[in-house]
Design a protein around this motif. Sequence first.
Motif, PDB file in Angstrom:
ATOM      1  N   ALA A   1       0.830  -1.209   0.000  1.00 25.50           N
ATOM      2  CA  ALA A   1       0.000   0.000   0.000  1.00 25.50           C
ATOM      3  C   ALA A   1       0.862   1.256   0.000  1.00 25.50           C
ATOM      4  CB  ALA A   1      -0.942  -0.005   1.209  1.00 25.50           C
ATOM      5  N   VAL A   2       1.851   1.295   0.874  1.00 18.56           N
ATOM      6  CA  VAL A   2       2.710   2.475   0.979  1.00 18.56           C
ATOM      7  C   VAL A   2       3.513   2.670  -0.303  1.00 18.56           C
ATOM      8  CG1 VAL A   2       4.749   3.364   2.177  1.00 18.56           C
ATOM      9  CG2 VAL A   2       2.806   2.508   3.487  1.00 18.56           C
ATOM     10  N   ARG A   3       4.071   1.612  -0.841  1.00 18.03           N
ATOM     11  CA  ARG A   3       4.865   1.718  -2.070  1.00 18.03           C
ATOM     12  C   ARG A   3       3.993   2.100  -3.267  1.00 18.03           C
ATOM     13  NH1 ARG A   3      10.245   2.555  -1.462  1.00 18.03           N
ATOM     14  NH2 ARG A   3      10.799   1.565   0.491  1.00 18.03           N
ATOM     15  N   LEU A   4       2.803   1.554  -3.338  1.00 22.20           N
ATOM     16  CA  LEU A   4       1.900   1.917  -4.430  1.00 22.20           C
ATOM     17  C   LEU A   4       1.531   3.393  -4.356  1.00 22.20           C
ATOM     18  CD1 LEU A   4       0.029   1.048  -6.814  1.00 22.20           C
ATOM     19  CD2 LEU A   4      -1.750   0.731  -5.086  1.00 22.20           C
ATOM     20  N   LEU A   5       1.144   3.853  -3.176  1.00 26.69           N
ATOM     21  CA  LEU A   5       0.661   5.231  -3.024  1.00 26.69           C
ATOM     22  C   LEU A   5       1.771   6.269  -3.150  1.00 26.69           C
ATOM     23  CD1 LEU A   5      -1.932   4.632  -0.173  1.00 26.69           C
ATOM     24  CD2 LEU A   5      -2.377   4.923  -2.624  1.00 26.69           C
ATOM     25  N   THR A   6       3.032   5.866  -2.946  1.00 24.46           N
ATOM     26  CA  THR A   6       4.145   6.810  -3.095  1.00 24.46           C
ATOM     27  C   THR A   6       4.883   6.621  -4.420  1.00 24.46           C
ATOM     28  OG1 THR A   6       5.668   5.339  -1.905  1.00 24.46           O
ATOM     29  CG2 THR A   6       4.551   7.067  -0.613  1.00 24.46           C
ATOM     30  N   SER A   7       4.404   5.717  -5.265  1.00 21.86           N
ATOM     31  CA  SER A   7       5.107   5.466  -6.526  1.00 21.86           C
ATOM     32  C   SER A   7       5.131   6.743  -7.355  1.00 21.86           C
ATOM     33  CB  SER A   7       4.450   4.323  -7.299  1.00 21.86           C
ATOM     34  OG  SER A   7       3.130   4.662  -7.629  1.00 21.86           O
ATOM     35  N   GLY A   8       6.265   6.974  -7.982  1.00 18.35           N
ATOM     36  CA  GLY A   8       6.445   8.177  -8.776  1.00 18.35           C
ATOM     37  C   GLY A   8       6.895   9.379  -7.961  1.00 18.35           C
ATOM     38  N   ASP A   9       7.077   9.221  -6.676  1.00 21.25           N
ATOM     39  CA  ASP A   9       7.521  10.304  -5.797  1.00 21.25           C
ATOM     40  C   ASP A   9       8.638   9.747  -4.918  1.00 21.25           C
ATOM     41  OD1 ASP A   9       7.692  12.714  -4.487  1.00 21.25           O
ATOM     42  OD2 ASP A   9       5.686  12.651  -3.622  1.00 21.25           O
ATOM     43  N   THR A  10       9.602  10.578  -4.586  1.00 19.04           N
ATOM     44  CA  THR A  10      10.711  10.127  -3.750  1.00 19.04           C
ATOM     45  C   THR A  10      11.065  11.188  -2.723  1.00 19.04           C
ATOM     46  OG1 THR A  10      12.329  11.043  -5.282  1.00 19.04           O
ATOM     47  CG2 THR A  10      11.753   8.716  -5.578  1.00 19.04           C
ATOM     48  N   VAL A  11      11.872  10.783  -1.768  1.00 19.25           N
ATOM     49  CA  VAL A  11      12.403  11.714  -0.786  1.00 19.25           C
ATOM     50  C   VAL A  11      13.613  12.398  -1.416  1.00 19.25           C
ATOM     51  CG1 VAL A  11      13.427  11.943   1.505  1.00 19.25           C
ATOM     52  CG2 VAL A  11      11.616  10.274   1.128  1.00 19.25           C
ATOM     53  N   GLU A  12      13.533  13.687  -1.591  1.00 18.59           N
ATOM     54  CA  GLU A  12      14.614  14.462  -2.196  1.00 18.59           C
ATOM     55  C   GLU A  12      15.577  14.952  -1.117  1.00 18.59           C
ATOM     56  OE1 GLU A  12      14.853  14.784  -5.489  1.00 18.59           O
ATOM     57  OE2 GLU A  12      12.957  13.740  -5.832  1.00 18.59           O
TER      58      GLU A  12
ATOM     59  N   GLY B   1      17.137  17.108   1.563  1.00 15.78           N
ATOM     60  CA  GLY B   1      16.516  18.073   2.465  1.00 15.78           C
ATOM     61  C   GLY B   1      15.056  17.773   2.753  1.00 15.78           C
ATOM     62  N   ASP B   2      14.534  16.737   2.152  1.00 15.57           N
ATOM     63  CA  ASP B   2      13.150  16.326   2.329  1.00 15.57           C
ATOM     64  C   ASP B   2      13.078  15.267   3.425  1.00 15.57           C
ATOM     65  OD1 ASP B   2      10.460  16.321   1.769  1.00 15.57           O
ATOM     66  OD2 ASP B   2      10.640  15.345  -0.186  1.00 15.57           O
ATOM     67  N   THR B   3      11.887  14.958   3.894  1.00 10.63           N
ATOM     68  CA  THR B   3      11.707  13.899   4.886  1.00 10.63           C
ATOM     69  C   THR B   3      10.646  12.921   4.397  1.00 10.63           C
ATOM     70  OG1 THR B   3       9.922  15.004   6.108  1.00 10.63           O
ATOM     71  CG2 THR B   3      12.205  15.531   6.767  1.00 10.63           C
ATOM     72  N   VAL B   4      10.637  11.756   5.007  1.00 10.87           N
ATOM     73  CA  VAL B   4       9.604  10.768   4.694  1.00 10.87           C
ATOM     74  C   VAL B   4       8.242  11.324   5.099  1.00 10.87           C
ATOM     75  CG1 VAL B   4       8.771   8.429   5.156  1.00 10.87           C
ATOM     76  CG2 VAL B   4      11.217   8.849   4.934  1.00 10.87           C
ATOM     77  N   TYR B   5       8.192  12.107   6.168  1.00 12.29           N
ATOM     78  CA  TYR B   5       6.924  12.722   6.579  1.00 12.29           C
ATOM     79  C   TYR B   5       6.376  13.618   5.470  1.00 12.29           C
ATOM     80  CZ  TYR B   5       7.663  11.049  11.322  1.00 12.29           C
ATOM     81  OH  TYR B   5       7.842  10.249  12.425  1.00 12.29           O
ATOM     82  N   ASN B   6       7.242  14.407   4.847  1.00 15.87           N
ATOM     83  CA  ASN B   6       6.807  15.265   3.743  1.00 15.87           C
ATOM     84  C   ASN B   6       6.300  14.431   2.565  1.00 15.87           C
ATOM     85  OD1 ASN B   6       7.476  17.569   5.164  1.00 15.87           O
ATOM     86  ND2 ASN B   6       9.472  17.786   4.191  1.00 15.87           N
ATOM     87  N   LEU B   7       7.008  13.354   2.265  1.00 11.69           N
ATOM     88  CA  LEU B   7       6.590  12.453   1.194  1.00 11.69           C
ATOM     89  C   LEU B   7       5.189  11.916   1.480  1.00 11.69           C
ATOM     90  CD1 LEU B   7       7.309  10.658  -1.348  1.00 11.69           C
ATOM     91  CD2 LEU B   7       8.102   8.967   0.318  1.00 11.69           C
ATOM     92  N   PHE B   8       4.968  11.492   2.705  1.00  5.01           N
ATOM     93  CA  PHE B   8       3.668  10.944   3.081  1.00  5.01           C
ATOM     94  C   PHE B   8       2.588  12.016   3.025  1.00  5.01           C
ATOM     95  CE2 PHE B   8       3.843   6.561   5.034  1.00  5.01           C
ATOM     96  CZ  PHE B   8       4.934   6.182   4.296  1.00  5.01           C
ATOM     97  N   HIS B   9       2.885  13.208   3.500  1.00  2.00           N
ATOM     98  CA  HIS B   9       1.888  14.291   3.461  1.00  2.00           C
ATOM     99  C   HIS B   9       1.538  14.661   2.025  1.00  2.00           C
ATOM    100  CE1 HIS B   9       2.947  15.622   7.816  1.00  2.00           C
ATOM    101  NE2 HIS B   9       2.315  14.473   7.764  1.00  2.00           N
ATOM    102  N   ARG B  10       2.542  14.713   1.145  1.00  2.00           N
ATOM    103  CA  ARG B  10       2.287  15.019  -0.268  1.00  2.00           C
ATOM    104  C   ARG B  10       1.366  13.996  -0.911  1.00  2.00           C
ATOM    105  NH1 ARG B  10       7.878  16.043  -0.629  1.00  2.00           N
ATOM    106  NH2 ARG B  10       8.254  14.023  -1.621  1.00  2.00           N
ATOM    107  N   ASN B  11       1.463  12.769  -0.457  1.00  2.49           N
ATOM    108  CA  ASN B  11       0.703  11.676  -1.058  1.00  2.49           C
ATOM    109  C   ASN B  11      -0.523  11.272  -0.250  1.00  2.49           C
ATOM    110  OD1 ASN B  11       2.280  10.727  -3.540  1.00  2.49           O
ATOM    111  ND2 ASN B  11       3.860  11.073  -1.996  1.00  2.49           N
ATOM    112  N   GLY B  12      -0.844  12.031   0.799  1.00  2.01           N
ATOM    113  CA  GLY B  12      -2.056  11.776   1.574  1.00  2.01           C
ATOM    114  C   GLY B  12      -2.050  10.478   2.350  1.00  2.01           C
ATOM    115  N   ILE B  13      -0.880  10.116   2.880  1.00  2.00           N
ATOM    116  CA  ILE B  13      -0.753   8.866   3.634  1.00  2.00           C
ATOM    117  C   ILE B  13      -0.548   9.209   5.107  1.00  2.00           C
ATOM    118  CG2 ILE B  13       0.568   6.729   3.902  1.00  2.00           C
ATOM    119  CD1 ILE B  13       1.504   7.158   0.981  1.00  2.00           C
TER     120      ILE B  13
END
Length: 138
Positions: free
Chosen positions: A104-115, A117-129
């Motif tokens: 579920a997590v990998r599917l919903l974050t596919s096409g997006d990565t942690v850049e 200076g970025d955090t996993v929290y930001n990645l999750f917030h961007r993707n609504g997880i």
Amino acid sequence: MEINRLIRRLLRKHKTNCPYRLAAALNIEVWFEDLGEGTRGMFRRTLRRKYIVIHSGLSEAWKRVICAHELAHPLLHPGISRFWIDEHTFFCVGRYEREANYFAVRLLTSGDTVEDGDTVYNLFHRNGIPDEMIQFYI
């Protein structure tokens, strides 16, 4: 099948990481019902028809995550019923649930990565997880 490879194949074939669209493409009906406090969702197969039932009292973000999680079960664990395992064996279903959460997590974050200076929290917030799922990303 390896989870990341399965996700890549789904994305290539269906051109979406939306669990609702993928369910429809895979001929799986999605229902929203009151499942009570203890159950967030379930996958059922009855008479060759496939259903994902999601607890209607959840937030939209959680409904999306649960749909992706339940979508993982027929793809990763075909023919395996958690209810049957619980009732008739001493086998631990935890592995299947962890794999479905990872999917579920990998599917919903596919096409997006942690850049940088970025955090996993930001990645999750961007993707609504919800943040509670971060443990399944790492």
